[in-house]
Every structure is written in structure tokens, then in C-alpha cells.
Design an enzyme around this catalytic site. Structure first.
Site: not given
Ligand code: PEP
Length: 254
Positions: A8-10, A176, A170, A100, A213, A98, A234-235
């Protein structure tokens, strides 16, 4: 079976050139690790160009997905993107709910359900995200909330529904933050989610993912998870050295 990886590039990166360069790293990863399935979820605006890049590359173990979709199929919904539009852009997957997105749009369970039904109608594979929406730092698991998120999202599914489908656990406090849930918590929650899915007759066809994470360090422990079928990242999706290590660790999984 090797675990599947979703990236997930967000809301990143900021230009088409950067998106193309980042995607080229995923193409080279897919070429060097043909046994691993990768799905990249970029912002909508890059989908068309990245789909061209993907088609030109000829790789078959890398797919595209979107980070959200509209609750409706077409019409007067300014700013919204429908499932069919995404499908026509070369998307095969879509993230739904998600944390967010839930927070930014204050999405209700009913709205998540509508998005899920739209994804199925458009032929997109849904990745439904669930987590502890109300708890920020605990290790105690809010089972009633998880159960409600799953059962309300999965109402009124078509009876002939047979598609690939993912449920991503999640915990909100792990996204994050650099903090991951422990393997024993993830296994326990995955077991619970499978039981909830079994009540709905969906236990066999839904893959369970963990997100929160996942990076080049935490994957060393997370890869040992028995109950999960993949990871939502994500990150670390924006850092080639990190996502390549994640893929390498998964590829080495026995
Ligand atoms: C996500 O965006 O779903 C996520 C899990 O982000 P991160 O890996 O940065 O925690």
C-alpha cells in the site's frame, strides 16, 4: 504455500516519474522472485501508466490494485472512482475499509458493505481491512468490534460468490508506528476471524493477512506465522531495500 505480499503506497510518491521508478523496482523484484505473488496498491492517478509499464514488462506475478472504491457504480458522485473504472484501468484488487480511510471518511459498516458489494460486482478482489478501531495502544483484543466489522461488511454477498478474497487484520495502533502485534496475538486473532468466516460459510475461500509495521526487521519473526496467508505492507512499500528483503525472507520460508 508462500505468503502473498500487498504493498500500500498510501498517498505517495508525489510525481509520475517517481511512481514509475518505484514500480520498476517491483517489476525487477517480481522477475527475480517468480514464485512470490506481489500486489501493488498505488494512488489512483498512477494506475493507468503503471498498468502500461506492467503490460510491457510481461511479468505475471505482479498485479495492481486500488486503495479504495466508490459505494456506487456510476452517477452524480463527484470525486469518486467506481469499481468498474478501476477494473478497466487494469486493477485486479481493491483495499476496502483501511483504518485511515475509515477514519478520514467516517465510514459506517453499511458503507463498507456497499463498497465490498461493488468490488465483487466489478470483478475486483477485495482486501477487507479490520482492526481495533477504538483502541490505540493495547494488546487486549476487542473481539466484539472485530466480529462486528467482519459480519456487517460481509452481509448480502451474492450466493454464487466464489472469488479470491482477503481479510487483513490490522490493529490500528500498529499501523505506521514501528510496533507490530506479537505472533501469538496474530495467530489468536486469525483463528477467531476464521471462525467468524466459517459462520458465514466463507472459511475456505478467504485468505487472512496481517498488516501493521511489517518491515525488513519485523518480517523475520512474522514470517513464522502459520495462520496468515500474506502481509499488507505500508511504509516499507516505498523503500526498495526494505520490500526486497521482505520478499527474500518470504521466499526463503520453508
Ligand atoms: C498499511 O498501510 O496498511 C500499513 C500496515 O502500514 P504500515 O506498514 O506502514 O504500518
Amino acid at each position: 504455500m508462500l505468503k502473498k505480499l500487498f504493498f500500500n503506497w498510501k498517498m505517495n510518491p508525489t510525481s509520475p516519474n517517481e511512481a514509475s521508478s518505484l514500480f520498476a523496482e517491483f517489476v525487477s523484484l517480481a522477475q527475480s522472485q517468480p514464485q512470490i505473488s506481489l500486489v501493488v496498491l498505488p494512488p489512483y492517478v498512477y494506475l493507468s501508466e503503471l498498468n502500461q509499464q506492467l503490460q510491457t514488462s510481461g511479468v505475471t506475478n505482479l498485479k495492481l490494485g486500488a486503495q479504495d472504491l466508490a459505494r456506487h457504480s456510476a452517477g452524480a458522485y463527484t470525486g469518486q472512482i467506481s469499481g468498474q473504472m478501476l477494473k478497466n484501468m487494469g486493477c485486479q484488487y481493491v483495499l476496502i475499509g483501511h483504518s485511515e480511510t475509515r477514519e478520514a471518511y467516517q465510514l459506517s459498516h453499511e458503507q463498507i458493505n456497499q463498497k465490498l458489494l461493488q468490488s465483487l460486482e466489478s470483478g475486483l478482489v477485495p482486501i477487507l481491512c479490520v482492526g481495533h478501531q477504538s483502541d490505540k495502544t493495547i494488546t487486549e483484543i476487542n473481539y466484539p468490534e472485530l466480529s462486528e466489522q467482519v459480519t456487517t461488511a460481509l452481509q448480502n454477498l451474492p450466493t454464487e460468490f466464489k472469488t479470491e478474497f482477503y481479510l487483513a487484520y490490522e490493529p490500528v495502533w500498529a499501523i505506521g508506528t514501528g510496533k507490530t502485534a506479537t505472533n501469538s496475538i496474530i495467530e489468536e486473532v486469525s483463528q477467531f476471524l476464521k471462525q467468524e468466516l466459517a459462520k458465514l460459510g466463507l472459511a475456505k475461500q478467504v485468505g487472512i493477512l496481517y498488516g501493521g509495521s511489517v518491515d525488513d526487521v519485523s518480517i523475520q519473526e512474522l514470517v513464522k506465522l502459520q495462520q496468515v496467508d500474506g502481509f499488507l505492507i505500508g511504509g516499507a512499500s516505498l523503500k526498495p531495500e526494505k520490500f526486497k528483503t521482505i520478499a527474500q525472507v518470504v521466499a526463503n520460508q520453508v
